[in-house]
Design a protein around this motif. Structure first.
Motif, PDB file in Angstrom:
ATOM      1  N   GLN A   1       0.809  -1.217   0.000  1.00  0.00           N
ATOM      2  CA  GLN A   1       0.000   0.000   0.000  1.00  0.00           C
ATOM      3  C   GLN A   1       0.842   1.267   0.000  1.00  0.00           C
ATOM      4  O   GLN A   1       0.399   2.313  -0.484  1.00  0.00           O
ATOM      5  CB  GLN A   1      -0.944   0.019   1.216  1.00  0.00           C
ATOM      6  N   ASP A   2       2.071   1.185   0.527  1.00  0.00           N
ATOM      7  CA  ASP A   2       2.917   2.390   0.559  1.00  0.00           C
ATOM      8  C   ASP A   2       3.707   2.585  -0.728  1.00  0.00           C
ATOM      9  O   ASP A   2       4.494   3.527  -0.842  1.00  0.00           O
ATOM     10  CB  ASP A   2       3.857   2.362   1.763  1.00  0.00           C
ATOM     11  N   GLY A   3       3.509   1.674  -1.718  1.00  0.00           N
ATOM     12  CA  GLY A   3       4.160   1.842  -3.011  1.00  0.00           C
ATOM     13  C   GLY A   3       5.427   1.038  -3.216  1.00  0.00           C
ATOM     14  O   GLY A   3       6.032   1.093  -4.290  1.00  0.00           O
ATOM     15  N   THR A   4       5.855   0.257  -2.218  1.00  0.00           N
ATOM     16  CA  THR A   4       7.026  -0.606  -2.392  1.00  0.00           C
ATOM     17  C   THR A   4       6.669  -1.745  -3.337  1.00  0.00           C
ATOM     18  O   THR A   4       5.699  -2.471  -3.097  1.00  0.00           O
ATOM     19  CB  THR A   4       7.491  -1.172  -1.040  1.00  0.00           C
ATOM     20  N   LYS A   5       7.454  -1.908  -4.392  1.00  0.00           N
ATOM     21  CA  LYS A   5       7.128  -2.898  -5.424  1.00  0.00           C
ATOM     22  C   LYS A   5       8.234  -3.941  -5.550  1.00  0.00           C
ATOM     23  O   LYS A   5       9.396  -3.608  -5.759  1.00  0.00           O
ATOM     24  CB  LYS A   5       6.910  -2.213  -6.771  1.00  0.00           C
ATOM     25  N   PHE A   6       7.846  -5.204  -5.430  1.00  0.00           N
ATOM     26  CA  PHE A   6       8.760  -6.329  -5.600  1.00  0.00           C
ATOM     27  C   PHE A   6       8.501  -6.982  -6.961  1.00  0.00           C
ATOM     28  O   PHE A   6       7.358  -7.319  -7.278  1.00  0.00           O
ATOM     29  CB  PHE A   6       8.542  -7.377  -4.507  1.00  0.00           C
ATOM     30  N   THR A   7       9.546  -7.168  -7.738  1.00  0.00           N
ATOM     31  CA  THR A   7       9.444  -7.962  -8.964  1.00  0.00           C
ATOM     32  C   THR A   7       9.797  -9.396  -8.599  1.00  0.00           C
ATOM     33  O   THR A   7      10.924  -9.679  -8.202  1.00  0.00           O
ATOM     34  CB  THR A   7      10.396  -7.435 -10.046  1.00  0.00           C
ATOM     35  N   VAL A   8       8.824 -10.298  -8.700  1.00  0.00           N
ATOM     36  CA  VAL A   8       8.982 -11.628  -8.130  1.00  0.00           C
ATOM     37  C   VAL A   8       9.072 -12.717  -9.199  1.00  0.00           C
ATOM     38  O   VAL A   8       8.628 -12.546 -10.331  1.00  0.00           O
ATOM     39  CB  VAL A   8       7.821 -11.956  -7.172  1.00  0.00           C
TER      40      VAL A   8
ATOM     41  N   THR B   1      14.136 -11.891  -2.948  1.00  0.00           N
ATOM     42  CA  THR B   1      13.654 -10.788  -3.780  1.00  0.00           C
ATOM     43  C   THR B   1      13.664  -9.506  -2.963  1.00  0.00           C
ATOM     44  O   THR B   1      12.979  -9.411  -1.936  1.00  0.00           O
ATOM     45  CB  THR B   1      12.223 -11.072  -4.278  1.00  0.00           C
ATOM     46  N   SER B   2      14.439  -8.517  -3.411  1.00  0.00           N
ATOM     47  CA  SER B   2      14.593  -7.262  -2.670  1.00  0.00           C
ATOM     48  C   SER B   2      13.958  -6.095  -3.408  1.00  0.00           C
ATOM     49  O   SER B   2      13.812  -6.116  -4.632  1.00  0.00           O
ATOM     50  CB  SER B   2      16.076  -6.962  -2.413  1.00  0.00           C
ATOM     51  N   ALA B   3      13.587  -5.094  -2.630  1.00  0.00           N
ATOM     52  CA  ALA B   3      13.029  -3.866  -3.198  1.00  0.00           C
ATOM     53  C   ALA B   3      13.365  -2.716  -2.268  1.00  0.00           C
ATOM     54  O   ALA B   3      13.508  -2.897  -1.050  1.00  0.00           O
ATOM     55  CB  ALA B   3      11.523  -3.979  -3.389  1.00  0.00           C
ATOM     56  N   LYS B   4      13.480  -1.536  -2.823  1.00  0.00           N
ATOM     57  CA  LYS B   4      13.744  -0.339  -2.013  1.00  0.00           C
ATOM     58  C   LYS B   4      12.431   0.206  -1.503  1.00  0.00           C
ATOM     59  O   LYS B   4      11.454   0.304  -2.235  1.00  0.00           O
ATOM     60  CB  LYS B   4      14.467   0.708  -2.853  1.00  0.00           C
ATOM     61  N   ARG B   5      12.413   0.543  -0.223  1.00  0.00           N
ATOM     62  CA  ARG B   5      11.199   1.088   0.368  1.00  0.00           C
ATOM     63  C   ARG B   5      10.766   2.350  -0.375  1.00  0.00           C
ATOM     64  O   ARG B   5      11.603   3.179  -0.751  1.00  0.00           O
ATOM     65  CB  ARG B   5      11.409   1.448   1.837  1.00  0.00           C
ATOM     66  N   ALA B   6       9.471   2.486  -0.570  1.00  0.00           N
ATOM     67  CA  ALA B   6       8.955   3.701  -1.186  1.00  0.00           C
ATOM     68  C   ALA B   6       9.159   4.873  -0.234  1.00  0.00           C
ATOM     69  O   ALA B   6       9.058   4.725   0.991  1.00  0.00           O
ATOM     70  CB  ALA B   6       7.475   3.533  -1.515  1.00  0.00           C
TER      71      ALA B   6
END
Length: 237
Positions: A121-128, A223-228
């Motif tokens: 919901q905060d916009g953090t997106k993981f490409t899985v 799988t990593s992603a940068k926080r929005a």
């Protein structure tokens, strides 16, 4: 000689004044993070994590095509290292990668679903990269193989034999009425052929994965992603 010495001394003093700030900057600079240290702004879903999501669109082998998108709502939170990584209500998006219509004589309808991304919901997106493990609520369908193919029920050999047997019984009865015992044997053969033909011609049902089906995916690798970035007003609070 005295003048030359004074000039040289002044040059050395000036050079020292120039290099001193740089030296102080080097001393005060923070040390680099150790190898393997994780950025606080980066979150990781560990390999093997299970994602449970509720399908938001109806899919079927009759109407869906390769490449069609689908979305699902995450219904179970995912935690890692003591913090919530994927909260309930996050959106899983994917696509249909394979569609096999049902056959007439043999074969059942099949469909393969691929997860592409998860967005919180905060916009953090993981490409899985995730494999489908289960599809609860899709009727009698089941998931097979490592690639996560959903297969329909189709017809079993038992039901095919039953249909052929019913046809044989009807044919035998007709033959008996027509010509006694010999006619019964003749009718039995006709009835069996008729029942088998009916079973082979009758088409299998299309696979339908209704809206609300609970899909279970397993993350294949870390799988990593940068926080929005948080909005400025929330940071002020």
């Amino acid at each position: 000689m005295k003048t030359l010495a004074q000039v040289a001394l002044a040059g050395i003093f000036a050079a020292a004044l120039v290099t001193a700030p740089a030296a102080r900057a080097q001393v005060s600079a923070p040390p680099p993070p150790p190898p393997g240290a994780q950025d606080e702004n980066v979150v990781t879903i560990p390999a093997g994590t299970t994602i449970q999501a509720e399908l938001g669109t109806l899919l079927s082998t009759k109407t869906s095509k390769n490449g069609d998108p689908f979305s699902a709502r995450v219904v179970e939170p995912v935690f890692g290292k003591g913090e919530e990584i994927i909260p309930v209500g996050s959106t899983l998006e994917g696509h249909v990668s394979f569609v096999k219509p049902p056959g007439r004589a043999t074969g059942v309808a099949e469909m393969r679903l691929v997860a592409d991304s998860i967005t919180t919901q905060d916009g953090t997106k993981f490409t899985v990269a995730a494999g489908l493990q289960d599809a609860e609520g899709a009727g009698g369908a089941h998931v097979k193989g490592e690639e996560g193919t959903v297969a329909g029920q189709g017809k079993s050999k038992k039901s095919t034999a039953q249909e052929a047997g019913v046809g044989a019984g009807v044919g035998a009865g007709v033959g008996a009425i027509a010509d006694g015992g010999t006619g019964a044997l003749y009718g039995l053969g006709i009835g069996a052929a008729t029942g088998l033909f009916h079973s082979l011609v009758k088409k299998h049902k299309d696979l339908i994965i209704p809206q609300g089906t609970e899909l279970t995916f397993t993350i294949n690798r870390n799988t990593s992603a940068k926080r929005a970035a948080k909005p400025a007003d929330s940071e002020a609070q």
